[in-house]
Design an enzyme around this catalytic site. Structure first.
Site, PDB file in Angstrom:
ATOM      1  N   PHE A 123      50.698  37.332  48.180  1.00  0.00           N
ATOM      2  CA  PHE A 123      49.843  36.123  48.856  1.00  0.00           C
ATOM      3  C   PHE A 123      48.540  35.733  48.337  1.00  0.00           C
ATOM      4  O   PHE A 123      48.124  35.540  47.180  1.00  0.00           O
ATOM      5  CB  PHE A 123      49.060  37.530  49.442  1.00  0.00           C
ATOM      6  CG  PHE A 123      47.524  37.404  50.500  1.00  0.00           C
ATOM      7  CD1 PHE A 123      48.516  37.547  51.843  1.00  0.00           C
ATOM      8  CD2 PHE A 123      46.594  37.607  50.600  1.00  0.00           C
ATOM      9  CE1 PHE A 123      48.116  36.716  53.486  1.00  0.00           C
ATOM     10  CE2 PHE A 123      45.689  37.212  51.504  1.00  0.00           C
ATOM     11  CZ  PHE A 123      46.470  37.138  53.437  1.00  0.00           C
ATOM     12  N   GLY A 124      48.434  34.506  48.777  1.00  0.00           N
ATOM     13  CA  GLY A 124      47.249  33.714  48.633  1.00  0.00           C
ATOM     14  C   GLY A 124      46.055  33.205  49.804  1.00  0.00           C
ATOM     15  O   GLY A 124      46.534  32.519  50.292  1.00  0.00           O
ATOM     16  N   LEU A 125      44.742  33.538  49.076  1.00  0.00           N
ATOM     17  CA  LEU A 125      43.721  33.905  49.333  1.00  0.00           C
ATOM     18  C   LEU A 125      43.344  32.711  49.152  1.00  0.00           C
ATOM     19  O   LEU A 125      42.574  31.990  49.064  1.00  0.00           O
ATOM     20  CB  LEU A 125      43.409  34.977  50.025  1.00  0.00           C
ATOM     21  CG  LEU A 125      42.107  34.909  50.060  1.00  0.00           C
ATOM     22  CD1 LEU A 125      41.978  34.847  51.542  1.00  0.00           C
ATOM     23  CD2 LEU A 125      41.192  36.507  50.021  1.00  0.00           C
ATOM     24  N   GLU A 127      40.719  30.351  46.206  1.00  0.00           N
ATOM     25  CA  GLU A 127      41.250  28.099  46.315  1.00  0.00           C
ATOM     26  C   GLU A 127      40.034  28.381  45.391  1.00  0.00           C
ATOM     27  O   GLU A 127      39.314  28.791  44.782  1.00  0.00           O
ATOM     28  CB  GLU A 127      40.566  27.602  47.952  1.00  0.00           C
ATOM     29  CG  GLU A 127      42.521  28.418  48.545  1.00  0.00           C
ATOM     30  CD  GLU A 127      41.565  27.577  49.890  1.00  0.00           C
ATOM     31  OE1 GLU A 127      40.398  25.729  49.842  1.00  0.00           O
ATOM     32  OE2 GLU A 127      42.682  27.631  50.759  1.00  0.00           O
ATOM     33  N   ILE A 157      47.115  33.069  42.012  1.00  0.00           N
ATOM     34  CA  ILE A 157      48.803  34.443  43.491  1.00  0.00           C
ATOM     35  C   ILE A 157      49.630  34.610  42.172  1.00  0.00           C
ATOM     36  O   ILE A 157      49.713  34.394  41.463  1.00  0.00           O
ATOM     37  CB  ILE A 157      49.285  32.738  43.930  1.00  0.00           C
ATOM     38  CG1 ILE A 157      48.056  31.911  44.229  1.00  0.00           C
ATOM     39  CG2 ILE A 157      49.992  33.667  44.508  1.00  0.00           C
ATOM     40  CD1 ILE A 157      47.564  32.514  44.772  1.00  0.00           C
ATOM     41  N   THR A 158      49.294  36.246  42.485  1.00  0.00           N
ATOM     42  CA  THR A 158      50.118  36.982  41.204  1.00  0.00           C
ATOM     43  C   THR A 158      51.997  36.930  42.020  1.00  0.00           C
ATOM     44  O   THR A 158      51.404  36.908  43.208  1.00  0.00           O
ATOM     45  CB  THR A 158      49.517  38.329  40.936  1.00  0.00           C
ATOM     46  OG1 THR A 158      48.486  38.160  40.576  1.00  0.00           O
ATOM     47  CG2 THR A 158      50.501  39.116  39.996  1.00  0.00           C
ATOM     48  N   GLU A 365      40.955  41.584  43.851  1.00  0.00           N
ATOM     49  CA  GLU A 365      40.410  41.851  44.924  1.00  0.00           C
ATOM     50  C   GLU A 365      39.079  42.577  45.047  1.00  0.00           C
ATOM     51  O   GLU A 365      39.195  43.733  45.342  1.00  0.00           O
ATOM     52  CB  GLU A 365      41.492  43.418  44.662  1.00  0.00           C
ATOM     53  CG  GLU A 365      43.121  43.485  44.379  1.00  0.00           C
ATOM     54  CD  GLU A 365      44.058  42.813  45.635  1.00  0.00           C
ATOM     55  OE1 GLU A 365      43.398  42.705  46.845  1.00  0.00           O
ATOM     56  OE2 GLU A 365      44.842  42.404  44.854  1.00  0.00           O
ATOM     57  N   THR A 367      35.228  41.280  43.335  1.00  0.00           N
ATOM     58  CA  THR A 367      34.312  42.178  42.287  1.00  0.00           C
ATOM     59  C   THR A 367      33.788  42.902  42.526  1.00  0.00           C
ATOM     60  O   THR A 367      33.771  43.186  44.032  1.00  0.00           O
ATOM     61  CB  THR A 367      33.295  40.755  41.683  1.00  0.00           C
ATOM     62  OG1 THR A 367      32.611  40.401  42.752  1.00  0.00           O
ATOM     63  CG2 THR A 367      34.131  39.470  41.655  1.00  0.00           C
ATOM     64  N   SER A 368      33.261  43.228  41.446  1.00  0.00           N
ATOM     65  CA  SER A 368      32.737  44.782  41.579  1.00  0.00           C
ATOM     66  C   SER A 368      30.816  44.390  43.093  1.00  0.00           C
ATOM     67  O   SER A 368      30.744  45.255  43.520  1.00  0.00           O
ATOM     68  CB  SER A 368      31.989  44.899  39.865  1.00  0.00           C
ATOM     69  OG  SER A 368      32.945  45.696  39.204  1.00  0.00           O
TER      70      SER A 368
END
Lengths: 381, 265
Positions: A123-125, A127, A157-158, A365, A367-368
């Site tokens: 998933f590419g979110l 940038e 991107i994983t 996903e 940050t804190s």
């Protein structure tokens, strides 16, 4: 109220643990050092069903509940955070958007091979200039006849550059609406001309997972590759992130558990001042704290997964679980290195790797800080 | 081809927390802190049976003597491809020796139309290494022990390789029905997939107590045994240790010589 796992979940935990200990653990240090993506292990994970756990069987998955999904990620991550994120990113970010928002044809075409583990999804979110501020997306998709023409750059991107990477779903600006930018999701198959895949990053940890920058240069895909409603991209990715956060929470629990186990083992073996260091409260209390926090992180994670299994929105629970579990993992990794002393700082002991693998959990996903922001909104602040 | 596989739940000796302590009766080991796994050789038996079933069809029946907790080992075998299972449990079975154990297994197996019964060649806990052979005797069928390869010749015949000293394989033919005791390393046991686990929960585990076996209490347990367990003792510590002296190259040479002499490398 029942905190027990089902017999099916217990058996699944055992089988994944056996698999991870026999097939992954002996190779983890070398894979990490070389930064090689282990295609053979990923293929075996697919055979066990680990790459499509929460996807229904009719779409190639296992039809498992989210608690089972968490158990799977947890057990893989207890031995390998790199494969934990490979599995979690593929499932939560690669499969889920298409499962949640895809039409039947898109599910047949993409979700089935993804959930079977025949290809990896991503998933590419993010940038270069749109990280926590995901609305700042600059990537554009312009409709030209029957095709979207995409231009822009996605980073971190994983699963996007392996030999078996099949598809990436991206967010892109598709126009303007009354709220400003109209952001939509578009499915880009690998091999599409104009999709350029950079070499892998040199990362601090998660070193044998595949993470890359993707560039889109007049990249053209059919109009039908729009995923979900046009302009529904922001709402969609927020739901995708809920699932992703549960995945990272489970990954954190597995890594923290590994830190705990290695610390207790070392505390029993290492003798200083005539006795094992675990007899000293300076060490044993660290282990006790770790033990408590790992258990609480696991509870928060399973609770979030359970809420998801009830079919309710779990944004709040996923955020709490991700925040607490990732910070638990970081604390546990730090304590584990401290307990190992100088030996924790060299790669001969796995806690060194755990420490490097832990930091990203507080970043990816959301940050804190972003998790705390989500929680303040739930408090009406 | 119908295959019965006998499996046993044993303490997980790879678990570093598995310390052996004799219990207060002196005739048992404190198992309260043990975690349990399938006996290693039995695991290879399960895999071999499933491989044969996948190739030749038929049914794989898992049979085990053990408490309810042994269900986990049984379910795992079902998850890998076993079709159904029988678990034998009764207080009267306690302290059964090899002979009594084989009688209990035979009581469950005799009504199954089997071609092959497989057991592990040895249990990792008590190490009798004789259950399969005794069972063959009771069932009135031939057996082969330490089997490291199985090939189907025709409907009545198997070609089996038995592992002898130094890895030498003795090839022989055996008529079915028969009992094979399976050696580790004969195959590569699979992991249960999630779908396999899900299907396993729907498969039957039939429970048989003493009454269901048709045996009397005199035929099982201590009363039905030829040998009686009297007690355990821990080994004496320290007397046989040999401390090697010298610098690293000297001690390593001595160590290598000893290991080679003992046939360990």
């Amino acid at each position: 109220m029942d905190f027990g796992l089902t017999e099916e979940q217990e058996l699944f935990r055992k089988t994944v643990r056996d698999f991870a200990e026999a097939e992954i653990a002996p190779r983890a240090a070398e894979l990490d050092e070389k930064g090689e993506f282990p295609y053979d292990i990923v293929s075996k994970m697919a055979e066990l069903g680990l790459l499509g756990l929460p996807i229904p069987e009719e779409y190639g998955g296992c039809g498992a509940d989210m608690v089972t999904y968490c158990i799977g990620i947890e057990e893989i991550s207890r031995v390998s955070a790199s494969l934990g994120i490979t599995m979690a990113a593929h499932t939560s970010l690669g499969c889920m958007p298409i499962y949640l928002f895809g039409n039947e044809e898109q599910k047949r075409k993409w979700l089935v091979p993804l959930a079977r583990g025949e290809m990896l999804g991503s998933f590419g979110l993010t940038e270069p200039e749109a990280g926590s501020d995901a609305r700042a997306t600059k990537t554009t998709a312009v409709l030209d006849g029957d095709e979207w023409v995409i231009n822009g750059t996605k980073v971190f991107i994983t699963n996007s550059g392996t030999r078996i990477s099949g598809v990436v779903t991206i967010t892109a600006v598709t126009g303007e609406n009354e709220k400003g930018k109209e952001i939509s999701n578009i499915i880009i198959p690998h091999g599409t001309p104009g999709l350029e895949i950079a070499p892998p990053y040199r990362k601090m940890g998660w070193r044998y997972s595949d993470t890359r920058e993707l560039s889109f240069v007049d990249c053209r895909v059919p109009k039908e590759n729009l995923l979900g409603e046009r302009g529904g991209g922001l709402r969609a990715f927020l739901r995708v992130l809920d699932c992703g956060r549960i995945g990272v929470a489970a990954l954190s629990v597995g890594l923290a558990q590994a830190c705990l186990e290695e610390s207790v083992k070392y505390a029993k073996e290492r003798v200083q001042f005539g006795e094992p260091i675990g007899k000293k409260q300076g060490v044993s209390f660290k282990c006790a704290d770790m033990y408590m926090e790992v258990e609480l992180a696991r509870l928060a994670t399973y609770k979030a997964a359970w809420v998801a299994d009830q079919g309710r929105r779990y944004t709040r629970e996923a955020s709490i679980a991700k925040l607490f579990a990732s910070e638990t993992a970081m604390r546990a990794a730090s304590a584990a290195v401290q307990i190992h002393g100088g030996y924790g700082y060299i790669e001969d002991y796995p806690v060194c790797r755990y420490f490097r693998d832990a930091k990203i959990l507080e970043i990816g996903e959301g940050t804190s800080e972003i998790q705390r922001l989500v929680l303040t909104r739930h408090l009406g602040l | 081809m119908n295959i019965v596989v006998c499996v046993k739940q044993v303490p997980d000796t790879s678990d570093p927390d598995t310390e052996v302590h004799i219990d207060s009766t002196g005739r048992g080991v404190d198992q309260s802190k043990f975690s349990f796994v399938i006996n290693e050789a039995d695991n290879y038996g399960v895999e071999e049976a499933i491989l044969l079933k996948e190739k030749h069809g038929g049914e794989v029946v898992i049979v085990s003597i053990g408490p309810e907790a042994a269900n986990q080992v049984i379910r795992m075998a079902l998850a890998k491809g076993g079709d159904r299972a029988i678990r034998l449990e009764d207080e009267a079975f306690a302290f059964s020796d090899v002979y009594a154990t084989a009688k209990i297994l035979q009581s469950a197996i005799k009504d199954i139309e089997f071609d092959v019964v497989m057991t592990g060649c040895m249990a990792s806990d008590d190490g009798y290494a004789a259950t399969g052979q005794t069972l063959a005797q009771l069932l009135g069928v031939p057996h082969a022990a330490y089997v490291k390869s199985v090939e189907v010749i025709d409907e009545k015949t198997l070609k089996v390789g038995r592992e002898l000293e130094g890895g030498l394989l003795e090839m022989s033919e055996i008529k079915m029905p028969c009992v094979l005791t399976i050696q580790t390393g004969i195959n590569e046991p699979r992991y249960a997939s999630f779908k396999g686990i899900r299907e396993a929960s729907k498969k039957e585990i039939k429970i048989m107590d003493l009454a269901a076996t048709g045996l009397s209490s005199d035929e099982v347990g201590e009363n039905g045994s030829l040998s009686v367990l009297k007690g355990y003792s821990m080994p004496e510590v320290g007397e046989l240790a040999e401390i090697l002296e010298g610098d690293a190259s000297e001690t390593s040479t001595k160590l290598a010589t000893i290991l080679k002499e003992k046939g360990l490398v």
